[in-house]
Design a protein around this motif. Structure first.
Motif, PDB file in Angstrom:
ATOM      1  N   ILE A  43       0.843  -1.207   0.000  1.00  0.00           N
ATOM      2  CA  ILE A  43       0.000   0.000   0.000  1.00  0.00           C
ATOM      3  C   ILE A  43       0.874   1.250   0.000  1.00  0.00           C
ATOM      4  CG2 ILE A  43      -1.703   1.321   1.307  1.00  0.00           C
ATOM      5  CD1 ILE A  43      -2.826  -1.361   2.280  1.00  0.00           C
ATOM      6  N   TYR A  44       0.582   2.137  -0.948  1.00  0.00           N
ATOM      7  CA  TYR A  44       1.295   3.421  -1.007  1.00  0.00           C
ATOM      8  C   TYR A  44       0.571   4.499  -0.199  1.00  0.00           C
ATOM      9  CZ  TYR A  44       3.889   1.353  -4.901  1.00  0.00           C
ATOM     10  OH  TYR A  44       4.661   0.543  -5.679  1.00  0.00           O
ATOM     11  N   SER A  45      -0.769   4.571  -0.378  1.00  0.00           N
ATOM     12  CA  SER A  45      -1.455   5.705   0.261  1.00  0.00           C
ATOM     13  C   SER A  45      -2.891   5.369   0.650  1.00  0.00           C
ATOM     14  CB  SER A  45      -1.453   6.911  -0.673  1.00  0.00           C
ATOM     15  OG  SER A  45      -2.064   6.573  -1.894  1.00  0.00           O
ATOM     16  N   PHE A  46      -3.361   6.057   1.702  1.00  0.00           N
ATOM     17  CA  PHE A  46      -4.754   5.948   2.174  1.00  0.00           C
ATOM     18  C   PHE A  46      -5.327   7.358   2.211  1.00  0.00           C
ATOM     19  CE2 PHE A  46      -8.011   6.356   5.361  1.00  0.00           C
ATOM     20  CZ  PHE A  46      -8.765   5.186   5.247  1.00  0.00           C
ATOM     21  N   ARG A  47      -6.420   7.573   1.503  1.00  0.00           N
ATOM     22  CA  ARG A  47      -7.124   8.865   1.559  1.00  0.00           C
ATOM     23  C   ARG A  47      -8.508   8.613   2.133  1.00  0.00           C
ATOM     24  NH1 ARG A  47      -4.184   8.592  -2.692  1.00  0.00           N
ATOM     25  NH2 ARG A  47      -2.763  10.290  -3.172  1.00  0.00           N
ATOM     26  N   GLY A  48      -8.829   9.262   3.249  1.00  0.00           N
ATOM     27  CA  GLY A  48     -10.125   9.002   3.878  1.00  0.00           C
ATOM     28  C   GLY A  48     -10.849  10.294   4.184  1.00  0.00           C
ATOM     29  N   HIS A  49     -12.165  10.214   4.223  1.00  0.00           N
ATOM     30  CA  HIS A  49     -12.944  11.390   4.606  1.00  0.00           C
ATOM     31  C   HIS A  49     -14.206  10.943   5.337  1.00  0.00           C
ATOM     32  CE1 HIS A  49     -14.245  10.282   0.461  1.00  0.00           C
ATOM     33  NE2 HIS A  49     -15.410  10.263   1.088  1.00  0.00           N
ATOM     34  N   TYR A  50     -14.677  11.824   6.192  1.00  0.00           N
ATOM     35  CA  TYR A  50     -15.996  11.650   6.790  1.00  0.00           C
ATOM     36  C   TYR A  50     -16.580  13.051   6.903  1.00  0.00           C
ATOM     37  CZ  TYR A  50     -19.668   9.386   9.595  1.00  0.00           C
ATOM     38  OH  TYR A  50     -20.859   8.890  10.052  1.00  0.00           O
ATOM     39  N   LEU A  51     -17.528  13.339   6.008  1.00  0.00           N
ATOM     40  CA  LEU A  51     -18.088  14.684   5.924  1.00  0.00           C
ATOM     41  C   LEU A  51     -19.594  14.637   6.167  1.00  0.00           C
ATOM     42  CD1 LEU A  51     -16.300  15.842   2.605  1.00  0.00           C
ATOM     43  CD2 LEU A  51     -15.424  15.948   4.946  1.00  0.00           C
ATOM     44  N   GLN A  52     -20.073  15.574   6.979  1.00  0.00           N
ATOM     45  CA  GLN A  52     -21.512  15.736   7.215  1.00  0.00           C
ATOM     46  C   GLN A  52     -21.833  17.230   7.118  1.00  0.00           C
ATOM     47  OE1 GLN A  52     -22.010  14.091  11.188  1.00  0.00           O
ATOM     48  NE2 GLN A  52     -22.304  12.019  10.414  1.00  0.00           N
ATOM     49  N   ASP A  53     -23.113  17.573   7.171  1.00  0.00           N
ATOM     50  CA  ASP A  53     -23.455  19.005   7.060  1.00  0.00           C
ATOM     51  C   ASP A  53     -24.440  19.485   8.126  1.00  0.00           C
ATOM     52  OD1 ASP A  53     -25.801  17.872   6.145  1.00  0.00           O
ATOM     53  OD2 ASP A  53     -25.791  18.878   4.191  1.00  0.00           O
ATOM     54  N   TRP A  54     -24.652  18.672   9.159  1.00  0.00           N
ATOM     55  CA  TRP A  54     -25.717  19.038  10.099  1.00  0.00           C
ATOM     56  C   TRP A  54     -25.356  20.221  11.001  1.00  0.00           C
ATOM     57  CZ3 TRP A  54     -25.081  18.333  15.487  1.00  0.00           C
ATOM     58  CH2 TRP A  54     -23.990  17.570  15.864  1.00  0.00           C
ATOM     59  N   CYS A  55     -24.085  20.668  10.991  1.00  0.00           N
ATOM     60  CA  CYS A  55     -23.706  21.814  11.821  1.00  0.00           C
ATOM     61  C   CYS A  55     -23.540  23.099  11.009  1.00  0.00           C
ATOM     62  CB  CYS A  55     -22.384  21.538  12.546  1.00  0.00           C
ATOM     63  SG  CYS A  55     -22.490  20.236  13.754  1.00  0.00           S
ATOM     64  N   VAL A  56     -23.727  23.018   9.698  1.00  0.00           N
ATOM     65  CA  VAL A  56     -23.336  24.149   8.861  1.00  0.00           C
ATOM     66  C   VAL A  56     -24.226  25.369   9.110  1.00  0.00           C
ATOM     67  CG1 VAL A  56     -24.654  23.612   6.776  1.00  0.00           C
ATOM     68  CG2 VAL A  56     -22.366  24.559   6.545  1.00  0.00           C
ATOM     69  N   ASP A  57     -25.448  25.168   9.569  1.00  0.00           N
ATOM     70  CA  ASP A  57     -26.321  26.296   9.913  1.00  0.00           C
ATOM     71  C   ASP A  57     -25.924  26.816  11.305  1.00  0.00           C
ATOM     72  OD1 ASP A  57     -28.293  28.030  10.626  1.00  0.00           O
ATOM     73  OD2 ASP A  57     -29.954  26.601  10.465  1.00  0.00           O
ATOM     74  N   PRO A  58     -25.417  28.065  11.379  1.00  0.00           N
ATOM     75  CA  PRO A  58     -24.967  28.574  12.700  1.00  0.00           C
ATOM     76  C   PRO A  58     -26.108  28.742  13.686  1.00  0.00           C
ATOM     77  CG  PRO A  58     -24.835  30.298  11.016  1.00  0.00           C
ATOM     78  CD  PRO A  58     -25.222  29.046  10.300  1.00  0.00           C
ATOM     79  N   GLU A  59     -27.351  28.717  13.193  1.00  0.00           N
ATOM     80  CA  GLU A  59     -28.511  28.849  14.085  1.00  0.00           C
ATOM     81  C   GLU A  59     -29.021  27.486  14.558  1.00  0.00           C
ATOM     82  OE1 GLU A  59     -29.541  31.727  15.387  1.00  0.00           O
ATOM     83  OE2 GLU A  59     -27.832  32.545  14.308  1.00  0.00           O
ATOM     84  N   ARG A  81     -18.166  18.605   9.848  1.00  0.00           N
ATOM     85  CA  ARG A  81     -19.628  18.608   9.965  1.00  0.00           C
ATOM     86  C   ARG A  81     -20.167  19.861   9.280  1.00  0.00           C
ATOM     87  NH1 ARG A  81     -19.639  16.513  16.277  1.00  0.00           N
ATOM     88  NH2 ARG A  81     -19.027  18.678  16.662  1.00  0.00           N
ATOM     89  N   PHE A  82     -19.314  20.453   8.412  1.00  0.00           N
ATOM     90  CA  PHE A  82     -19.654  21.711   7.721  1.00  0.00           C
ATOM     91  C   PHE A  82     -19.539  21.558   6.212  1.00  0.00           C
ATOM     92  CE2 PHE A  82     -20.017  25.368  10.698  1.00  0.00           C
ATOM     93  CZ  PHE A  82     -19.975  24.650  11.876  1.00  0.00           C
ATOM     94  N   SER A  83     -19.957  20.423   5.661  1.00  0.00           N
ATOM     95  CA  SER A  83     -19.822  20.193   4.228  1.00  0.00           C
ATOM     96  C   SER A  83     -21.214  20.123   3.607  1.00  0.00           C
ATOM     97  CB  SER A  83     -19.084  18.874   3.973  1.00  0.00           C
ATOM     98  OG  SER A  83     -17.787  18.932   4.507  1.00  0.00           O
ATOM     99  N   HIS A  84     -21.710  21.270   3.157  1.00  0.00           N
ATOM    100  CA  HIS A  84     -23.048  21.335   2.545  1.00  0.00           C
ATOM    101  C   HIS A  84     -23.262  20.179   1.574  1.00  0.00           C
ATOM    102  CE1 HIS A  84     -25.204  24.873   3.764  1.00  0.00           C
ATOM    103  NE2 HIS A  84     -24.168  25.671   3.573  1.00  0.00           N
TER     104      HIS A  84
END
Ligand SMILES: NC(=O)c1ccc[n+]([C@@H]2O[C@H](COP(=O)([O-])OP(=O)(O)OC[C@H]3O[C@@H](n4cnc5c(N)ncnc54)[C@H](O)[C@@H]3O)[C@@H](O)[C@H]2O)c1
Length: 380
Positions: A156-172, A258-261
């Protein structure tokens, strides 16, 4: 039919309390014969009404607001901790002292120091211990690990991982316990970043050092959803990006936000090796992308494998690949593996040592964000 039963004492009647209860309740429908029969013995929640309703809804024989009373019961074999992180250490240490097997939801603890104490206590007591990093039990993710073990993609040369959500993007959007450091330990990093760190370790092994960027985008939020509610402080991270050096020599990159629309539960990874690549996206969780650098070059390409009966746990789930599975199935596999470990007296992963090592990385990512520098992990 298996005559052996294991009594479940579950603490925390919220989101995960429901998910774990559904897994125990349906485990034998999928896995037959199961390693043992689950007996839903007692449900505890500090909110007695939540415990009462939960017991009726999830099928527990009794309920209490006192988790110590639950642990003291001789008919409880497994203590399943589904409360926020600030209570994991105290409840788990008490359960271990009582000789119970323990399943703790992720992140294992508030920080690596607490996680270490839990790991060492469980090891000394010899009880089975498991952390609820259930995404690693998605059959497609287990199959990715199997392909790596079989050498399908080579070194294995590389691992690219992500975990993105958007439930916090509204500041209100109102503050929850996940925005409060004294309850959650850390923010996005420990909450969802820990899942993809766990998968990175599962695929590529131990991590030696990290360098990170960590940000909070919103410093205060309404206390409740009532219009005009008071603003209260947020003191955890909202987003983290970091680079990793793995002990075996490969390199990695992880992003958690948690800020990925537009991203609801966008957990995924890409692993590149000398002989091929593997890709996964939880939002299409039954599929695994596989590229193998073999055969005539004009026929090569990223193929999409639909997981089904031929893949890990497939014989227990549904007979047709296209039928699909969901979050509950990953939790069924999780509790079934714990049952099997108890009955056959073997180690089950990710255990508290794994949970500790993930916590170490979370702590190191936080430190690196503050220091603006690479942080080495202790090799204890
Ligand atoms: N594996 C996953 O995919 C996943 C998903 C969500 C949450 N989690 C984890 O599960 C845990 C619980 O999260 P949740 O979303 O279910 O939370 P939740 O807020 O929905 O439920 C938590 C419950 O615990 C109760 N509680 C809190 N402190 C308690 C205490 N000291 N004693 C008894 N009861 C107590 C609350 O009253 C509440 O009913 C957290 O560690 C979280 O990170 C894991």
């Amino acid at each position: 039919m298996n005559n052996r039963t294991l009594g479940i004492g579950l603490i925390g009647a919220g989101f995960m309390g429901k998910a774990h209860s559904a897994a125990y309740a349906t485990m034998q429908m999928h896995v037959w014969p199961a390693p043992a029969q689950p007996k839903l013995t007692c449900l505890a929640d500090e909110n007695l009404e939540a415990a009462r309703i939960g017991a009726e809804r999830f099928g527990f024989a009794s309920f209490t607001s006192d988790w110590r009373a639950l642990i003291a019961r001789p008919d409880v074999d497994i203590v399943d901790i589904c409360t926020p992180p600030n209570s994991h250490l105290e409840i788990a240490l008490e359960a271990i002292r009582a000789g119970k097997h323990v399943l703790v939801e992720k992140p294992l603890a508030m920080n690596s120091e607490e996680a270490r104490r839990m790991w060492q206590a469980a090891e000394r007591a010899g009880v089975k211990n498991l952390v609820g990093f259930s995404y690693r039990r998605t059959p497609a993710v287990l199959y990715a690990r199997q392909l790596i073990d079989e050498g399908a993609i080579g070194r294995i040369y590389s691992f690219r991982g992500h975990y993105l959500q958007d439930w916090c993007v509204d500041p209100e959007a109102p503050r929850t316990w996940r925005h409060v450091a004294r309850i959650a330990g850390s923010g996005t990093l420990g909450d969802i970043g820990s899942h993809i760190i766990d998968i990175a370790r599962m695929m590529t092994g131990d991590i030696d050092s990290v360098v990170s960027l960590v940000r909070r985008w919103v410093d205060e939020r309404p206390e409740t959803s009532t219009p005009g509610a008071n603003k209260v402080p947020v003191d955890v991270d909202d987003e983290a990006m970091f680079l990793l050096k793995f002990r075996e020599g490969s390199i990695g990159r992880i992003e958690a936000s948690r800020f990925s629309h537009g991203r609801n539960n966008y957990l995924g990874f890409e692993i590149n090796g000398e002989k091929g690549s593997i890709t996964f996206n939880y939002e299409d969780m039954t599929k695994l992308g596989v590229f193998l650098a073999e055969g005539p070059i004009e026929r090569r390409g990223l193929r999409v494998i639909s997981t089904g009966p031929a893949h890990p746990y497939g014989q227990h789930l549904w007979p047709i690949p296209g039928l699909g599975i969901g979050f509950t199935e990953t939790k069924i596999i999780e509790v079934c593996d714990l049952f099997d470990a108890i009955i056959s007296d073997r180690r089950v992963r990710p255990d508290f040592e794994d949970g500790y090592r993930v916590s170490q990385i979370v702590d190191a990512v936080e430190s690196s964000g503050k220091l603006n520098n690479w942080v080495e992990l202790d090799r204890d």
